[in-house]
Design a protein around this motif. Structure first.
Motif, mmCIF file in Angstrom:
data_model
loop_
_atom_site.group_PDB
_atom_site.id
_atom_site.type_symbol
_atom_site.label_atom_id
_atom_site.label_comp_id
_atom_site.label_asym_id
_atom_site.label_seq_id
_atom_site.Cartn_x
_atom_site.Cartn_y
_atom_site.Cartn_z
ATOM 1 N N GLY A 258 23.372 44.672 32.282
ATOM 2 C CA GLY A 258 24.176 43.810 33.140
ATOM 3 C C GLY A 258 23.322 42.943 34.048
ATOM 4 O O GLY A 258 23.605 41.757 34.233
ATOM 5 N N LEU B 279 33.427 31.691 35.765
ATOM 6 C CA LEU B 279 33.171 32.864 34.921
ATOM 7 C C LEU B 279 31.968 33.646 35.420
ATOM 8 O O LEU B 279 31.995 34.865 35.568
ATOM 9 C CB LEU B 279 32.854 32.403 33.491
ATOM 10 N N ARG B 280 30.922 32.911 35.704
ATOM 11 C CA ARG B 280 29.680 33.514 36.107
ATOM 12 C C ARG B 280 29.832 34.264 37.432
ATOM 13 O O ARG B 280 29.326 35.369 37.602
ATOM 14 C CB ARG B 280 28.652 32.401 36.236
ATOM 15 N N LEU C 188 31.808 37.455 36.818
ATOM 16 C CA LEU C 188 30.978 38.467 36.148
ATOM 17 C C LEU C 188 29.989 39.080 37.135
ATOM 18 O O LEU C 188 29.821 40.302 37.194
ATOM 19 C CB LEU C 188 30.227 37.835 34.978
ATOM 20 N N ASN C 189 29.377 38.222 37.939
ATOM 21 C CA ASN C 189 28.415 38.692 38.927
ATOM 22 C C ASN C 189 29.072 39.619 39.934
ATOM 23 O O ASN C 189 28.517 40.650 40.307
ATOM 24 C CB ASN C 189 27.829 37.486 39.673
ATOM 25 N N LEU D 103 29.857 42.961 38.326
ATOM 26 C CA LEU D 103 28.587 43.637 38.037
ATOM 27 C C LEU D 103 28.028 44.272 39.304
ATOM 28 O O LEU D 103 27.608 45.433 39.312
ATOM 29 C CB LEU D 103 27.613 42.590 37.509
#
Lengths: 132, 107
Positions: A65, A101-102, A105-106, A109
């Motif tokens: 990840g 999106l990024r 996701l971050n 994570l």
């Protein structure tokens, strides 16, 4: 003027290539570690407690990840470079979508890593209390 | 005359921003190659994007003179908003990431 646009496009492709490289290497590493873990487990199952096995698996997952977060950073940089060259509505929309999106996701994570760390800290504390 | 000069200046600044991002990308890869932690590479990449985007924002502002038509103005506004937003995002992430690295170093 075209030479400048060419440089920018060239840099964008290079950055994207770096992202692809990071993802490929990270995936290979994760697969190798997962296979090693699997073989290890089947050799000495009695010695490996459930917690230790679970921790090791989680570590492989979280490491992958973290690599992916870095790769996303590279990809976002490449997209920023691309917007410089006569951006169409389509390209602007794509950049916005990737940024969203990024970030999502971050965020997830980071939450996962925080939770894993909190669990590990709790277990250490519990182990100490049990030993005393 | 002025318009042409501004367009050239904008293009130069834009390319400088692109080169900055590319340079930091190379530095991040070099850091990884020398077995630095992933977070160090991410911080380098963030640094490059923030610096490059600052230059690119300046270039975008210079381009306002050559805007013609609502469509061009709309795209300009969208790019400007997006660049500002992404920059803020990266700055926020940098703060969070360096705080965490500090935390880990202290423990």
């Amino acid at each position: 003027m075209d030479i400048f646009k060419q440089i920018t496009l060239w840099l964008a492709s290079g950055t994207e290539l770096a992202a692809a490289l990071v993802i490929a290497l990270a995936t290979i590493e994760a697969v190798v570690r997962a296979v090693a873990l699997f073989l290890n487990r089947s050799v000495r199952t009695p010695n490996l407690s459930d917690h230790a096995g679970h921790d090791a698996k989680e570590e492989v997952r979280l490491k992958l990840g973290r690599w992916l977060a870095l790769a996303l950073e590279f990809e976002l940089a490449a997209d920023i470079l691309r917007t410089a060259v006569a951006p169409t509505w389509n390209e602007i929309g794509q950049l916005a979508a990737i940024a969203v999106l990024r970030t999502a996701l971050n965020f997830f994570l980071q939450r996962e890593i925080d939770q894993a760390e909190a669990r590990a800290a709790k277990r250490v504390a519990g182990g100490r209390a049990g030993g005393a | 005359m002025t318009d042409a000069a501004l367009a050239w200046g904008s293009l130069l600044i834009e390319t400088a921003g692109a080169l900055v991002i590319g340079w930091y990308g190379l530095r991040a890869l070099a850091a990884l190659a020398s077995r630095a932690p992933i977070e160090a590479a991410r911080l380098l990449m963030i640094e490059g994007v923030v610096t490059g985007l600052s230059l690119k924002l300046a270039a975008t502002l210079l381009k306002t003179t050559e805007l013609g038509g609502w469509d061009a103005i709309g795209r300009f506004a969208a790019v400007f908003a997006l660049r500002t937003l992404i920059k803020q995002l990266f700055v926020w992430e940098r703060g969070r990431l360096s705080a965490r690295t500090q935390e880990v170093a202290n423990t």
